[in-house]
Scaffold this active site. Structure first.
Site, PDB file in Angstrom:
ATOM      1  N   GLU A 105       1.142  -0.798   0.354  1.00 47.07           N
ATOM      2  CA  GLU A 105      -0.164  -0.248  -0.022  1.00 47.07           C
ATOM      3  C   GLU A 105       1.183   1.576  -0.397  1.00 47.07           C
ATOM      4  O   GLU A 105       1.961   1.085   0.887  1.00 47.07           O
ATOM      5  CB  GLU A 105      -0.878   0.081   1.585  1.00 47.07           C
ATOM      6  N   LYS A 152      -8.889   2.693  -2.476  1.00 46.65           N
ATOM      7  CA  LYS A 152      -9.457   2.196  -0.941  1.00 46.65           C
ATOM      8  C   LYS A 152     -10.670   3.046  -0.748  1.00 46.65           C
ATOM      9  O   LYS A 152     -10.911   4.469  -0.701  1.00 46.65           O
ATOM     10  CB  LYS A 152      -8.221   2.822   0.376  1.00 46.65           C
ATOM     11  N   CYS A 182      -5.211  -3.049   1.800  1.00 42.01           N
ATOM     12  CA  CYS A 182      -5.429  -3.210   3.182  1.00 42.01           C
ATOM     13  C   CYS A 182      -6.142  -2.886   3.994  1.00 42.01           C
ATOM     14  O   CYS A 182      -7.062  -4.779   3.925  1.00 42.01           O
ATOM     15  CB  CYS A 182      -4.906  -2.058   3.868  1.00 42.01           C
TER      16      CYS A 182
END
Length: 261
Positions: A42, A112, A146
């Site tokens: 990430e 994300k 993540c």
């Protein structure tokens, strides 16, 4: 049936000053070992807590760093998933991941959707597309970042959309090793897909990253597992195992969504 997809996970310490050079070398090594896909962590290109702040480092999806990744992917003949800070056309920042094909063509781009903690909420706007996919060597690849993988709904959405291999650039810090050690393999089993979880290691700002990158398989095995140090991990995502595991554990077929939405 397509052949196995050799997958490389780059578990590295934060080093944004030479991130592209390190990626180029990792791609060279991975390709030499037969990999067709390389997954980084990430915010790989910027670091997770850059001193300059993300305003100074964010780039558009087709910016200079994306073009550099495209060139190195084509040079080494393997697909690359990289994490970076994206500046959208409206000026807002996103914690993003991009999949570039082995010929350098952009294949998929994801923002994300589940931001973690005050740090990410300070800088980023969450994305609103839960499932982003692309095809590579006969398999359907998906992207999460993540914290996204810690929500069963996100992985199940990918499973229902046909994802075979879920790529998850990650910056997971101590002490949350339960995520790579327990939760990620469980996600792979319950949604019957592979999960390529590429974490950071080392220390940056207040964070000590946990490492423990892994490729988790749908049959409950973990073909490769990292430790705490920098390393390049390689393992195969096997379509034959995927098909056999889905036949043996037909969770998706046996769901009863009328009971739980």
């Amino acid at each position: 049936m397509p052949s196995s997809l050799r997958t490389a996970l780059l578990q590295s310490a934060p080093a944004p000053a030479d991130a592209l050079d390190r990626l180029d070398e990792a791609a060279r090594r991975a390709a030499a070992d037969g990999a067709r896909l390389l997954v980084t962590s990430e915010l790989y290109l910027t670091g997770y807590t850059p001193e300059a702040g993300f305003d100074a480092l964010a780039e558009p999806a087709d910016g200079p760093s994306a073009r550099a990744v495209s060139a190195l992917a084509a040079r080494h003949g393997l697909a690359v998933v990289h994490g970076y800070a994206e500046r959208g056309a409206d000026g807002r920042l996103h914690n993003s991941a991009a999949l570039t094909g082995p010929d350098g063509t952009p294949l998929a781009h994801y923002r994300k959707t589940h931001l973690y903690g005050d740090h990410e909420h300070r800088w980023f706007t969450p994305g609103d597309r839960p499932v982003v996919q692309a095809r590579l060597d006969g398999l359907t690849l998906g992207l999460l970042v993540c914290y996204d993988v810690e929500f069963p709904e996100t992985v199940r959405a990918h499973a229902l959309a046909g994802t075979d291999l879920l790529c998850v650039p990650t910056a997971l810090a101590e002490p949350f090793t339960v995520v790579p050690d327990t939760l990620v393999p469980a996600r792979a089993v319950e949604s019957q897909l592979y999960v390529a979880y590429a974490n950071r290691t080392g220390t940056e700002g207040p964070y000590t990253f946990a490492g423990r990158s892994c490729l988790a398989a749908p049959d409950g095995t973990v073909p490769v597992r990292g430790g705490r140090d920098e390393e390049l991990l390689l393992a195969d995502a096997d379509p034959a195992l995927l098909a056999a595991s889905r036949a043996d554990s037909p969770y998706l077929r046996d769901r009863r969504p009328e009971l739980y939405g």
